[in-house]
Each structure stands twice: as structure tokens, then as C-alpha cells.
Design an enzyme around this catalytic site. Structure first.
Site, PDB file in Angstrom:
ATOM      1  N   GLU A 118      -4.767  -8.779   0.587  1.00  0.00           N
ATOM      2  CA  GLU A 118      -5.609  -8.406   1.722  1.00  0.00           C
ATOM      3  C   GLU A 118      -7.059  -8.409   1.265  1.00  0.00           C
ATOM      4  O   GLU A 118      -7.365  -7.913   0.182  1.00  0.00           O
ATOM      5  CB  GLU A 118      -5.255  -7.014   2.279  1.00  0.00           C
ATOM      6  CG  GLU A 118      -3.929  -6.948   3.000  1.00  0.00           C
ATOM      7  CD  GLU A 118      -3.633  -5.573   3.570  1.00  0.00           C
ATOM      8  OE1 GLU A 118      -4.605  -4.838   3.907  1.00  0.00           O
ATOM      9  OE2 GLU A 118      -2.455  -5.215   3.680  1.00  0.00           O
ATOM     10  N   GLU A 147       0.817  -1.212   0.000  1.00  0.00           N
ATOM     11  CA  GLU A 147       0.000   0.000   0.000  1.00  0.00           C
ATOM     12  C   GLU A 147       0.857   1.272   0.000  1.00  0.00           C
ATOM     13  O   GLU A 147       0.681   2.156   0.838  1.00  0.00           O
ATOM     14  CB  GLU A 147      -0.973  -0.015   1.185  1.00  0.00           C
ATOM     15  CG  GLU A 147      -1.986  -1.147   1.077  1.00  0.00           C
ATOM     16  CD  GLU A 147      -3.058  -1.115   2.153  1.00  0.00           C
ATOM     17  OE1 GLU A 147      -2.894  -0.365   3.134  1.00  0.00           O
ATOM     18  OE2 GLU A 147      -4.059  -1.839   2.017  1.00  0.00           O
TER      19      GLU A 147
END
Length: 957
Positions: free
Chosen positions: A513, A438
């Protein structure tokens, strides 16, 4: 772009060798340095509170060997707290509403300078016979920004809290004498956005080798498998830390799990120049190779033996596994040529009671809990793990994504990435290197693509057997997403996964995720006031997916290798969607203790072959009689029929990868479910309305313990009614005590809003003597008489203007110290350091010691309460002075520290929805361990465990 038939191969290892081996390996010894440390909190900028470190004329950056303050080998740390490693001081701190939300509101960080720096010191002896060997200190991880000294010699700084690092201390040691290692950890600045703990939270080791030895993390084992034969390439990096060229022979031997030799090869006449590493590669064939897999994680050992002049000088064992892996852009992930859907979880290193300082057995406990749920993969979020976690995954059969902490390509970041790969690349459990997560600042940019491309190339220079991945959440459109070898999708709601796959059909992908659902264990009605999130699997936000929705998406797409749920376990910090007083996350499939939430049973239904039938919620709803309650069943049966008090509420077919549900008007009694497979009743589940809480139940995760000082019992504490049914709404205060060869190291209950203590440790206040003054006298007798007669004197600051060439025969000294108001409940000890050759000590005018001779070790004097008073106290010392032989000599001018030790309070914890947890760790003595749990109005529970004699790790005590 990505090669579909990219050859990925084998591997595995654990640290360097197993401590199960009783005798030390020839030429190489490795000792635990975890025992008997001293600890105290320092300060990030107030040098007086940081033990004056870095304030001397020649500090540690100016001259070698000038570590000062607490870094000095002569520093007196006797008043510090004694403890063993691993240790996380942050978990011991109170919660504070002004602390960082992301770190669980523990009182560390920039707003809490007095609790954000910690010092550790350990004194140890090195035998004189070790002179001529190479000795190194090895740290598995220190959080964070650690500085290390040995005998006052500054060794270096490791900024990251997650990197393993080592220092060669060969030239700094006192052989045959006393040595001191000092570590300063500064957790003021966080490294991640989740709870990270503070201190030496992983193991420390002392390694001794011959100057000719295998380099640290110096082996690499790969294998090509054809039919039943494995062609193993065994590489070893050799070092000669001696001063002249040496010639050695190297033998590589492969041992099976029973220790039998299955292959061996030798290379003679290997020339090693001083300080120049040399790699040797040998090919070995293993016939009838047993492949490492998830069900039977078979491990071999590569034994590297180094011989110089017909003498074995090093033996280095590398556990490894033989297996093949492959990511395919159309068919997903393959292990040993067979498709395996990745059923993974993300996890931080964090557990109830101990914070980040997990004992090794707790790593195995957690991996076993994940496997019991049906999980087969583990993503290290978001940093390199402790070596013991990887050992557990290797030995239990769990696939791993090993993750780099910080994405970048400068020298330091490449070195960090290199160290992670060299340390971990022999582990067969690892299937991919994650180079980032991220990274919103660069994810969709050309800079991000450049960095990712360079990092992947660098990774393959170190390990050609695994592909790289990265977790992408800023849209799956450009930048890193275009170039990463295995696309990591973080959350379906962040982009169009199918569209990205159509754009890059040759790029494998997986969900790194997914989920992020909110659930509080045992709560089935969302209550924003109490910060409770109902444990039904629901979409956490409109753009996110539930666990069920996420798994169905990935299960239905063969091109996706699988998914990793956020998260397997709750962790401190990131208490989304709430703020204070929520202190842990709500994302876990299990809570912070590892107690399962209901989503565990959904996953077990579809991730495992284990027959499963689970009902939710509990059936204790007083005041809601006649009102509808949602009842769900998680099952892998074909059909489930529900009954309330023997009345059928209907049978439903269970959709694949889904669940069945009813709305049931509440009535106390018995809720029952029957599961059917192929028309036959196979499972039966019962949920009953319980009576009031009456008894405490204690259940350990295993019955027998090893008396090795490391083993652990994870004890479930349940509050039950008279029928031994756990009361699902019981929140009772339980007090614990333990006798026998064990200690309690932590308690928890999984309540995300609990602000209770998890650690009960003694409180130590270190009281300095202030305002020390002096006046010369003609001798000890005159000084003692003057003190007795309270004669006035021309006082001046002590030691400031002393002329060491013209010393008086003796000196009177006076000073003061302040004691807290509640010191009468504490143990007060004066750790005295001689400021004279002979001395007399008085406190508040009362005689404390007479004719005390100079002592290099100092004196320990217990102070009786009758000598002391709250607040201001006086101290007087009459002493013959210490002398200097040279002007530059340093004599002691600090008379010592007064320690005020308040014993730890009894261990206690409330149950949360019927459950709590106690962690009990053994000592090194065999015997019976007895845990007792008491609570007002409940029947006392006693648990007896056998601690059986076991070999402890070789250790430096």
C-alpha cells in the site's frame, strides 16, 4: 530464509468451465440460480419481525427437516419483493449520520436492527430424471453470517461474507417436484472496516454431476517451462459419492485457445472407494507453448474426462495459463524470466449504483480502466475476490495478489485459507497469496511471527508455486516482517524500507500500500466546509507520501518489486479526512463511477508507453480574474510548453517520474499545452473556458450489447455547452428512463458527499392481519347471515382452543389490519391462504370473495381503493374448518398477508462536476434499447443501443 531462485510456476483458471459452451457437458451440468428470488428484511432478535424463524417446538437445530418460519418450505413468501441476484440490499438503504463511518453511513449494523437481516427464498423444480445424480448449491459469496435451508432442512452456516461455499443437497430434494431454498443473511456485525454491502451479492449456482465426478475445485495445473516446451502436471481429485466401489478411466486433454488438442494422456483402472477422494496426476508435454503474459494473456483449457463402464460420466474444464513467476530479493519481480515492475492498485468490491453486487461486465470494465492507466497488478483488499474478477484478470492480463480475510491458524481459519487456495490456484494472474494485512495486534510480536510461519507452511502444502506476502504498517522491525516470504510495505512513512532490506537482504519486497492521497474529482481548491479535497497530488499527511513521491521511491529501487496504490477506485466508507456527510473515500485514482481523477494521467505518463499530455485544472474560474492558479501538466514527453490565449508561458523539461507546473494569472479563454519528444512537437492539449450548460450527452462504454440478461452498458452522462464542451462545474438534476429490452440497475456521480439515492426500487410494506378471533356457527349460510346482520357473538382467539375432534360446521372470524395514510398511491394486494375448505371474505363490511375453495397455492386478490381506508380496517372470514387426520398434523391458521406496493420513483441523479453515470443491464430479449435523459433547461438526450441475440447462461428459473 527466502530462496532467491524459488521456483514459481504457471497457472490459471476460472470457475470450473465457461458458460460460453452452448450444450451442457456430459454428466455435468451447471445452472445459474440468480433469477426469480423473493426478498424481505428480517430482524436479528425480534422473532416476530424475523418471520418466527427458530420459534417452533422442534427448530432446525433440534430435528432434521424442521426449518420453521421463513425457512419452512410451506412458508408463504408471495408478498415479498421479487428480484434477481447478485443483490446488495445495503446500497438501497438511506444514509444516516448515526450509522458507521467506516461503512459509508448506510443504515445497517447494530443501531439498525430492522435493516440488518435479509431473507431470500427461491422455488425451483428438479426433474425426476435427476434422481441418482449428485446435486449441490454453490454460493460465490453471501454477506454475511448466512444460514441456508433446502425444503426446511438446515444445511449450514457460513460466517464470512467473502468465502465461497457449497452444500450437497442430493438427499433433501423432491425429484419431479417443487423445492425451496431459503437463505438468511445477517449483516449486523461488520467483518471489515470498509463498506461491505449486505445479502447474496455474488452468484449462486446449481451443479449436477454423476456420483463419480471431479471434486469441487478438484483440478490443479502446474507447468515447468524449458525453452519452448512446457511440462504440465495435471492433477485431479476424484470423488465417488455412490455406495459401492467404482473403477473409472481418467483422460487429461489440453486444448489451445482455438479448442485444438495439443496434448492428451489417459490413466486406466482407477479404483474409487465410496466417499474417499483420490488424486491422479498426469504429465503432459506442450510443444511450442504460448506463455501467458500481460500483453497477450493466452489461455489453455485442461479438459478432464471421467469414464465408467465405457460411458463418459464427467467432463470438467479448467482454463489455465502457462507462465513462470519469480520474486527476487535484489532484482524484483520476474514474469516468464523478464523483469516486470509491479504497478498496482488496491481495490474493494464496490461500484456506484450497485454497491458490492457487481455484474460480471462491470468487473471487466474496471480492470480495463486500470490497464488503460498503465496498471498491471491488482491487490484484492482485503478478502478473497469474486471468481469473475479473477476471470477478468486472467483474460485481460492483470497480475493479482489474492488476499486472505482473517489471519490465524485455528481449524476454521485454515479451512477458509484452504478453500480460497483450492478455488483460485489455477489462475495464472495470481502471483502471491496474502496471508494478512495491517495486523497491528500481532505485527511486531513473536506470536505474529509464529502465525505467519505456520500459515505460509500451510499455504505451501496446497500450492508450492507462489510465495506469500502480508501488508505491514506497524513498523518494519520485527515479528511478521522477519518471516514473511515477500515483505509487504504499507506506506513509506511507517518505517525505514532501506534499513529493513539491509537487515534482510535475501527477502523480496514490494509496496503493498502506498499513497492514500485525498482528491475529489474535478475540484482544485480544498474546501473543508464542503468536504472537497483539491485534486492536485499532495502529501495526505506529514508522514505519508504523495503518489508521485511513492512511485519515485519504488521506481528507483530495483530490489523492490513495485507498489500498489491505495486505491484504484474510490469506495464507500473510510471518508478520510472527513466525517458526515462524506460517505465515500477520497483515495481513488478514479472515483466510485470509474471517472478518472487527474492522478490517473500522472500514472499513465510513467506506467505506460502511451503518449500522454494532460493539463489540470479546468479553466472555469469566474471571479478569480487576475489571480494566480496552479497549472500542472502530466506528461511523458521530454518538454511541455504552456500557452494562455496564444501567449507562451514558457517551456519546461519534464523530470522523469514527475510533472511540470506554472502559476498562471487567470483569464478566461484557452489554455494550451504542446508536448515535445526529441525536439519534435508530438502532442497538443487544450482546456477552454466553457459557456453555460446547454445539452446532455450520453456515451456508452460499448455500442452493442448481448441480450443474455447479464450484459451491461456503462453510460457516461455529461452536461455540455453549445459547443459540446463538458461544463466542469455543472451540477444538474438529470432524470432517466429506458425502453426496450433492458433496465436501469444503478446511477452515480462520484461525489463523495452525495446523499442521493443510487437505487430506485419499489417500496413494499407487508401488513399482517391482527387480533384474529372466531366463533362457531351451524353452517356457512348462518355465518354469512350473522355477519350481514352484524350479530354479536362470543368471540375467542382464533384456533387457540379448537377441538379438532369436535369441530363446528363452520366458523366466523374477524380481525383487523392497519394501512398507511398514503396507500392510495400504492397497489394493495391480499395474498390469502385458505383457513377453511370453503370461505367467504369481507373487508370493511364489503364482500370480497364468495364460496372460495381451499387452495394449496393460495389466492391473490387485488384490493380496490374503494374497499379500504387509511389506518384501521376490518376483515371477516366465514369458513368451513380444515380438519386433522392425526393429532400432530399442522393446519394453516394464518389467513395471509396484505402487500402495499408503492412503485419506484423515476431514476434521477445530479451530475457532479459535469458527469454522472447510468448502468443499464439487458434482458434476454434482443431489440433496441433507448435511454432518455432530461433536465430542466437542457436539451434532452437519447441513446439507442442494440441488444443482439445471444445465448444466455443455463439457468434454473
Amino acid at each position: 530464509m527466502i530462496l532467491r531462485n524459488f521456483l514459481s510456476i504457471n497457472l490459471l483458471c476460472w470457475a470450473q468451465f465457461s458458460f460460453a459452451q452452448a450444450p451442457p457437458e456430459p454428466g455435468r451440468e451447471r445452472y445459474s440460480m440468480d433469477a426469480h428470488w423473493r426478498f424481505a428484511l428480517g430482524h436479528p432478535f425480534d422473532t416476530n419481525q424475523d418471520f418466527t424463524n427458530g420459534t417452533s417446538y422442534f427448530s432446525y437445530f433440534a430435528k432434521a427437516g424442521y426449518g420453521d418460519g421463513a425457512a419452512s418450505s410451506t412458508f408463504d413468501d408471495r408478498a415479498w419483493r421479487q428480484l434477481d441476484l447478485p443483490h446488495d440490499w445495503a446500497v438501497e438503504l438511506p444514509f444516516d449520520s448515526t450509522a458507521q463511518h467506516s461503512h459509508g453511513y448506510k443504515a445497517t449494523g447494530r443501531n439498525f436492527p430492522a435493516t440488518s437481516v435479509g431473507w431470500y427464498r427461491k422455488t425451483f423444480t428438479i426433474p425426476a430424471t435427476d434422481l441418482g445424480r449428485q446435486l449441490a448449491l454453490e454460493f460465490d459469496g453471501v454477506y454475511r453470517n448466512s444460514k441456508v435451508w433446502v425444503n426446511g432442512h438446515y444445511l449450514g452456516t457460513e460466517p464470512s461474507g467473502y468465502n465461497s461455499f457449497r452444500y450437497d443437497i442430493t438427499d433433501y430434494l423432491n425429484y419431479g417436484g417443487r423445492n425451496v431454498v431459503a437463505v438468511r443473511a445477517d449483516a449486523t456485525m461488520p467483518e471489515g472496516w470498509f463498506y461491505e454491502g449486505a445479502g447474496i451479492y455474488r452468484h449462486v449456482w446449481l451443479t449436477k454431476t454423476n456420483p463419480v465426478h471431479v471434486a469441487p475445485n478438484g483440478t490443479w495445473v502446474t507447468a515447468r517451462v524449458a525453452a519452448t516446451t512446457a511440462d504440465v502436471t495435471a492433477r485431479v481429485n476424484l470423488l465417488n459419492d455412490g455406495k459401492k466401489t467404482q473403477t473409472c478411466a481418467v483422460t487429461q486433454t489440453i486444448l489451445d485457445a482455438q479448442g485444438r488438442v495439443v496434448a492428451s494422456k489417459k490413466q486406466e483402472a482407477v479404483s474409487l472407494s465410496p466417499f474417499q477422494p483420490r488424486e491422479i496426476a498426469l504429465q503432459l508435454l506442450v510443444a511450442d507453448a504460448i506463455l501467458w503474459n500481460l500483453e497477450a494473456p493466452y489461455l489453455y483449457t485442461l479438459r478432464t474426462t471421467v469414464v465408467v463402464s465405457n460411458q463418459e460420466v464427467d467432463r470438467y474444464d479448467t482454463p489455465f495459463g502457462i507462465r513462470t513467476i519469480r520474486f527476487d530479493a535484489k532484482e524484483g519481480f520476474f514474469l516468464n524470466g523478464k523483469p516486470v515492475k509491479l504497478k498496482g492498485t488496491n481495490n474493494h468490491q464496490d461500484h456506484a449504483g450497485v454497491g458490492t453486487a457487481l455484474p460480471d461486465e462491470l468487473q471487466y470494465f474496471r480492470i480495463k480502466a486500470l490497464k488503460a492507466m498503465g496498471s498491471n497488478a491488482y491487490r484484492c483488499s482485503h478478502h478473497p475476490p469474486t471468481p469473475e474478477l479473477l476471470a477478468a484478470c486472467d483474460q485481460l492480463g492483470m497480475l493479482v495478489i489474492d488476499e486472505n480475510r482473517l489471519m490465524g491458524t485455528n481449524y476454521q481459519m485454515q479451512e477458509d485459507l484452504r478453500d480460497m487456495i483450492l478455488r483460485d490456484r489455477n489462475h495464472p494472474s495470481i502471483i502471491s497469496w496474502s496471508i494478512g494485512n495491517e495486523e497491528w495486534g500481532i505485527e511486531n510480536s513473536v506470536i505474529g511471527a509464529r502465525i505467519a510461519t505456520t500459515m505460509q507452511a500451510y499455504v505451501h502444502s496446497l500450492d508450492s508455486t507462489r510465495l506469500c506476502t502480508a501488508g505491514i504498517s506497524g513498523g518494519f522491525r520485527s515479528g511478521i516482517s522477519d518471516v514473511v516470504e515477500v515483505m509487504g510495505y504499507n506506506y513509506l512513512g511507517n518505517g525505514d524500507v532501506d534499513a529493513h532490506h539491509r537487515r534482510f537482504p535475501e527477502q523480496p519486497g514490494m509496496g503493498t500500500e502506498e499513497g492514500s492521497t485525498f482528491a475529489t474529482r474535478g475540484e482544485y481548491a480544498t474546501d473543508a466546509r464542503k468536504h472537497y479535497a483539491a485534486a492536485y497530488d499532495q502529501k495526505p499527511r506529514p508522514s505519508f507520501y504523495s503518489i508521485e513521491e511513492g512511485w519515485r521511491f519504488y521506481a528507483e529501487r530495483p530490489y523492490l518489486a513495485g507498489m500498489f496504490i491505495w486505491t484504484g477506485f474510490d469506495y464507500r466508507g473510510e471518508a478520510t479526512p472527513y466525517l458526515w456527510p462524506s460517505v465515500t473515500s477520497y483515495f481513488g485514482m478514479m472515483d466510485l463511477c470509474g471517472f478518472p481523477k487527474d492522478n490517473v494521467y500522472y500514472l499513465r505518463s510513467w506506467w505506460s508507453q502511451q503518449p500522454t499530455l494532460h493539463l489540470l485544472p479546468h479553466w472555469n474560474w469566474p471571479g478569480r480574474e487576475g489571480q494566480p492558479i496552479a497549472v500542472w501538466a502530466y506528461s511523458n514527453c521530454d518538454e511541455v510548453e504552456l500557452f494562455l490565449n496564444k501567449k507562451s508561458l514558457g517551456k519546461q523539461a519534464v523530470p522523469r517520474n514527475s510533472h511540470v507546473a506554472w502559476n498562471v494569472n487567470y483569464a478566461p479563454g484557452t489554455l494550451e499545452a504542446y508536448g515535445y519528444k526529441n525536439g519534435r512537437q508530438t502532442l497538443h492539449e487544450v482546456v477552454k473556458t466553457t459557456d453555460q450548460a446547454a445539452v446532455i450527452q450520453l456515451t456508452p462504454h460499448k455500442a452493442a450489447l448481448k441480450a443474455d440478461g447479464q450484459d451491461l452498458a456503462v453510460v457516461t452522462v455529461a452536461v455540455a455547452d453549445r459547443g459540446n464542451l463538458t461544463v466542469p462545474t455543472a451540477n444538474e438534476q438529470i432524470t432517466f428512463s429506458v425502453t426496450g429490452p433492458a433496465k436501469i440497475i444503478g446511477v452515480g456521480n462520484g461525489d463523495p458527499t452525495s446523499l442521493e439515492k443510487e437505487k430506485f426500487v419499489e417500496d413494499i410494506q407487508k401488513v399482517a392481519i391482527q387480533g384474529l378471533q372466531e366463533t362457531p356457527v351451524s353452517g356457512l349460510a348462518e355465518g354469512v347471515a350473522a355477519r350481514r346482520q352484524n350479530q354479536s357473538a362470543a368471540w375467542q382467539p382464533a384456533f387457540v382452543k379448537r377441538d379438532y375432534k369436535n369441530l363446528a360446521a363452520a366458523y366466523r372470524h374477524q380481525g383487523s389490519f392497519e394501512l398507511p395514510a398514503d396507500f392510495v398511491n400504492a397497489q394493495v394486494t391480499f395474498f390469502y391462504n385458505s383457513i377453511g375448505k370453503e370461505q367467504y371474505l369481507y373487508i370493511n363490511g364489503q364482500e370480497l370473495a364468495t364460496d372460495l375453495k381451499q387452495s394449496a397455492e393460495g389466492n391473490v386478490i387485488r384490493l380496490a381503493p374503494s374497499l379500504l381506508k387509511p389506518g384501521h380496517n376490518t376483515i371477516e372470514i366465514v369458513a368451513t374448518p380444515l380438519t386433522k387426520e392425526h393429532d400432530w398434523d399442522v393446519v394453516n391458521t394464518n389467513p395471509g398477508t396484505i402487500q402495499v406496493l408503492t412503485p419506484a420513483a423515476p431514476w434521477k441523479r445530479k451530475t457532479f462536476n459535469g458527469l454522472a453515470q447510468v448502468l443499464i443491464q439487458t434482458t434476454k430479449e434482443p431489440g433496441t434499447v433507448t435511454l432518455t435523459a432530461t433536465a430542466k433547461g437542457l436539451k434532452t438526450a437519447t441513446l439507442k443501443l442494440k441488444a443482439e441475440k445471444a445465448a444466455a447462461r443455463p439457468a434454473v428459473l
